[in-house]
Design an enzyme around this catalytic site. Sequence first.
Site, PDB file in Angstrom:
ATOM      1  N   ASP A 170     -36.472  14.261   5.955  1.00 29.09           N
ATOM      2  CA  ASP A 170     -35.124  14.443   5.429  1.00 29.09           C
ATOM      3  C   ASP A 170     -34.333  13.153   5.584  1.00 29.09           C
ATOM      4  O   ASP A 170     -34.912  12.058   5.592  1.00 29.09           O
ATOM      5  CB  ASP A 170     -34.457  15.611   6.162  1.00 29.09           C
ATOM      6  CG  ASP A 170     -33.542  16.427   5.258  1.00 29.09           C
ATOM      7  OD1 ASP A 170     -32.488  15.887   4.869  1.00 29.09           O
ATOM      8  OD2 ASP A 170     -33.878  17.574   4.934  1.00 29.09           O
ATOM      9  N   SER A 210     -32.583  24.520   0.193  1.00 32.48           N
ATOM     10  CA  SER A 210     -32.880  23.734   1.394  1.00 32.48           C
ATOM     11  C   SER A 210     -32.766  24.605   2.640  1.00 32.48           C
ATOM     12  O   SER A 210     -33.642  24.595   3.517  1.00 32.48           O
ATOM     13  CB  SER A 210     -31.907  22.558   1.514  1.00 32.48           C
ATOM     14  OG  SER A 210     -32.256  21.513   0.664  1.00 32.48           O
ATOM     15  N   HIS A 247     -27.686  16.120   6.335  1.00 31.27           N
ATOM     16  CA  HIS A 247     -28.615  17.109   5.793  1.00 31.27           C
ATOM     17  C   HIS A 247     -29.786  17.357   6.742  1.00 31.27           C
ATOM     18  O   HIS A 247     -30.181  18.501   6.987  1.00 31.27           O
ATOM     19  CB  HIS A 247     -29.123  16.630   4.431  1.00 31.27           C
ATOM     20  CG  HIS A 247     -29.894  17.650   3.671  1.00 31.27           C
ATOM     21  ND1 HIS A 247     -31.260  17.753   3.717  1.00 31.27           N
ATOM     22  CD2 HIS A 247     -29.468  18.627   2.834  1.00 31.27           C
ATOM     23  CE1 HIS A 247     -31.655  18.749   2.932  1.00 31.27           C
ATOM     24  NE2 HIS A 247     -30.590  19.294   2.391  1.00 31.27           N
ATOM     25  N   ASN A 294     -32.590  23.777  -6.947  1.00 26.60           N
ATOM     26  CA  ASN A 294     -31.276  24.392  -7.196  1.00 26.60           C
ATOM     27  C   ASN A 294     -30.813  24.265  -8.637  1.00 26.60           C
ATOM     28  O   ASN A 294     -29.617  24.150  -8.906  1.00 26.60           O
ATOM     29  CB  ASN A 294     -30.218  23.744  -6.283  1.00 26.60           C
ATOM     30  CG  ASN A 294     -30.517  23.941  -4.817  1.00 26.60           C
ATOM     31  OD1 ASN A 294     -31.212  24.881  -4.439  1.00 26.60           O
ATOM     32  ND2 ASN A 294     -30.014  23.049  -3.985  1.00 26.60           N
TER      33      ASN A 294
END
Length: 459
Positions: free
Chosen positions: A61, A267, A96, A201
């Site tokens: 990430d 996520s 994130h 998404n």
Amino acid sequence: MVATLLAAAAAVLAPALPAPGTAPARADDVRLSQRDVLRTLDVADAWTLTRGRGVIVAVLDSGVDPSHRDLAGSVVTGRDFTVGANPRGIEPLRLHGTYMASLIAGHGHGPGGGDGIIGVAPEAKVLSVRVILEDEEPGFRKFNSDPRFEGVVAKGIRYAVDHGADVINLSLSKDLPTRAERAAIRYAISKGVVLVAAAGNDGAGKRTAPYSYPASIPGVISVAAVTPALHRASFSNRNSSVMVAAPGVDILGAGPGDEYWVGRGTSQATALVSGVAALIKARHPRMAPALVAQALASSPAGKGGYNTGTGFGVVNAHRALNSAETLSRHRVTARGHGVRDPDRPLVAATAGADPIVVVRRDRDGIMLHGGIALAGLGGVGVGLAAIIVLVRRVGGPDRNPSYAGGVAAVPYGEDPPESAERGDMTDLFGRRDRPIPPGEPPETARSATSPPWLPGRPT
């Protein structure tokens, strides 16, 4: 008050997470807000069997803040594959990545760890591998356009495998996979490492959303997001790569600097499923990734079957562990007489050969040959039409069956028309004959087919 993160479209390589707001939540509010999500996953019953001790989950990430009080002591900071994208002296935001890590292995803080974020596998360890930048970082555009960073995900996967990861969380998405990523995933699976990735998404208003990678690569567990009512979230991609689902709307998680954030996306759902996978690996360290995936897929409570929106349904941690217990008595490959050795290649391996064959169709060639075929069919049609016209012209007026050789044909026994000459009278067969004389009995008339030397027969 909790900051709200708005959904952001994924770039060439970007986390499926929205941008942060402004006000963090208090730690004692967070645990209460987590209650519904934890209940949906049935983690309380799962924790009676294991809490993830001994498992390493690699979080590929934007980086993880190891000093956050809910993650302190649980994070190992690995390699940063994005070095050079940001200007010198710019520290990574790590929002994130910290958020995802807390959902997987947050252990809370305070007396008995009762405050703050608690993850699905609170006793697991996190290996942080930085392979993406936050949208707000100054080097974000450069990172997504510079060829130097094209292979960072593949490198990150191999790095995680070589540094002891049992599960790899990939809460990120790309439009297209690379050969290096396919090879890295194949390498991870061969080492018994479970890969979990976000379905993407981009599903809002679409019946079938585009495939997202690496989630759509075979062997990777693709995760969709659901609402608190357990319906597919409107943004969650819907396609046949989706295997399972997890809560992905209004999910609280940790952020850098002991802050907390709430957001939505596949996520978050992916991180929660990675936590369940960590629980399974804690109980069954040697379980093959395919069996872990089967345990996850068989855990949902619903019996509606498979659908492309939520896969086999919302994961249930306790049921997944029970299913894994049953599967642990089996092997992912058969063995015995006549069974092919899975370690042997299917075909003779050649240097640099890739078992994935991509067929590229020559569209120009297809159009050219299609045009030639259509022209040929048109020529055949014109030819047939010409033949028909010629046949009709050759027949002319004589094609009328009332004429034979231009002379009126008269049925046997009937008077010829006045316009016909007596000497030119013929029957329907073109033979000269005579009309039946008046007063002659019909029974003495000869048949049109009777030879003249035979006596007449009734017709």
